[in-house]
Design an enzyme around this catalytic site. Sequence first.
Site, PDB file in Angstrom:
ATOM      1  N   CYS B  30      27.829  30.570  45.389  1.00 31.41           N
ATOM      2  CA  CYS B  30      27.803  30.991  43.978  1.00 31.41           C
ATOM      3  C   CYS B  30      27.559  32.495  43.871  1.00 31.41           C
ATOM      4  CB  CYS B  30      26.727  30.186  43.261  1.00 31.41           C
ATOM      5  SG  CYS B  30      26.092  30.911  41.757  1.00 31.41           S
ATOM      6  N   CYS B  33      24.785  33.729  41.611  1.00 34.60           N
ATOM      7  CA  CYS B  33      23.473  33.449  42.213  1.00 34.60           C
ATOM      8  C   CYS B  33      23.074  34.574  43.164  1.00 34.60           C
ATOM      9  CB  CYS B  33      23.495  32.129  42.983  1.00 34.60           C
ATOM     10  SG  CYS B  33      23.893  30.698  41.973  1.00 34.60           S
TER      11      CYS B  33
END
Lengths: 273, 105
Positions: B30, B33
Site C-alpha cells: 500500500c 501506507c
Amino acid sequence: MSYDVLVIGGGPAGLSAALNVRARGRSVLVVSNPLEENPLWRAEKVDNHLGMPDLSGAELLKYFRRHAEEAGAAFLEGKVLNTVRMDETWYVGIGSDMENARALVLAGGVARGKKYPGEEEFLGRGVSYCATCDGMLYRNRPVAVLGFSDTAKKEADFLSGIGCDVTYFDRPRSCTISGGKTVEQVTCDGETVRVDGVFLLRPTMAPTDLFPGLAVDKGYVTVDRKMATNLSGVFAAGDCTGGPLQVSKAVGEGLIAGQSAAAFAAELARKSQ
Amino acid sequence: MAIKHLKTAEFEAAVEAAPLAMVDFWASWCGPCKMLSPTVEALAEQYEGKVLVAKVNVDEEPELARAFGVMSIPTVVFLKNGREFDRKVGLMPAGAFTAVLDSNL
C-alpha cells in the site's frame, strides 16, 4: 526517485509546464492518464490555437507530448490519489506507488460529475477510489466497480484476478450507495446489487480531495499571477483554475506554472546545500 | 523506537492497558501506507510514554482488520482503554492525528 517538479495531468497545461521545467534545467515527472483519455483527444478541429490552425485535438496532443518528451520530461501512466508534504518534500500516491518532488503542478483538468449520495459517507467504509490499493481487502467478496474511463476496466479485471466478485457499471449516470455501518448495496441507473465494496474510478480526482486545505472558488483552484496556490510548493494551471477551458489558455498557464515550480525547486535545492 | 507491531493474540491486552492508543492498519503493498509511515513513527517518539502507538499489518492479521471493519488502508484507529472513539481513513498530515491525541490526553 525524487524529482524537482511533479506534474499532475498530461494535457496541454501539464505538458507545457513540463517543457518549461526542462527549459530551466530541472527534472520533471508527468503523471497522467493515457493521452487518448484526455477530453481534447475527441475534438475534431481546434481553430483558435495561434499559428496551428486545422489540427485535431488528437494531433495537437501528440505534438505537445512529443515536444515535452524530447525536452527530457519523464512520464508515468497512473492516477494521483493523494498527496502529503513532509520536510519540504511533496509525496504523491499514484495507485499503490509513490513518488516525491520539491514542487507540484496541478494540471488535472476539470473533475466532472458530482459525488453520489452515500459516496462521502461510506468513504473508507466500503467506498474506495483505488482498486490496486484496497482490492486485497475485498478478496472473495462482492464488489461493484463504477468505471468512468477505459483504464477503469483494467482495474476491474485486476479485482476479478485477485478473487473479487465484480459487477461492472460502465459510465453510470446516477448511483446511490447505501448500507449500515459499512456499504451494503449500490443502485446504478435502476439496477441494485448487494456488495461489500464500491470502487469509484473516475479519470480525475477533485482538487480538494487531492489536496486537503487547497483554496478553491466555485470548484476552481485559486491561483495568483505566478499560478501559485495557497499551499507552499503547489502551482496550478489549465482547466482546473477556471475558464476559458481552451488550449491556448492552458498552454500559457502551464508555462508560468512550470517556470514558477522550477524556481521554487531551485530555491529549495539552494537552501539545502 | 517506541512503535509496537501488534499481533492478534496480544492486541486486546495491549490496547486495554493503554489509556490512549493509536493503531495504524497498513500493508506492504500500500503506497499511501508507506507515505504515512514516517509520520506515525515520528508520533510514536513524540508521544512516548503517553500514547501507545502501534501498527497492524492487515495481511498478517486479517482477523483484526475484519474485527475493526478496516476496508481501506491506511486506517488509523484511536482507542481509550481498548474502546475505539475515533478513526482517520487515508493519508493525512501529522496535524490530523495530533489534534485527536492532544484533545484526549
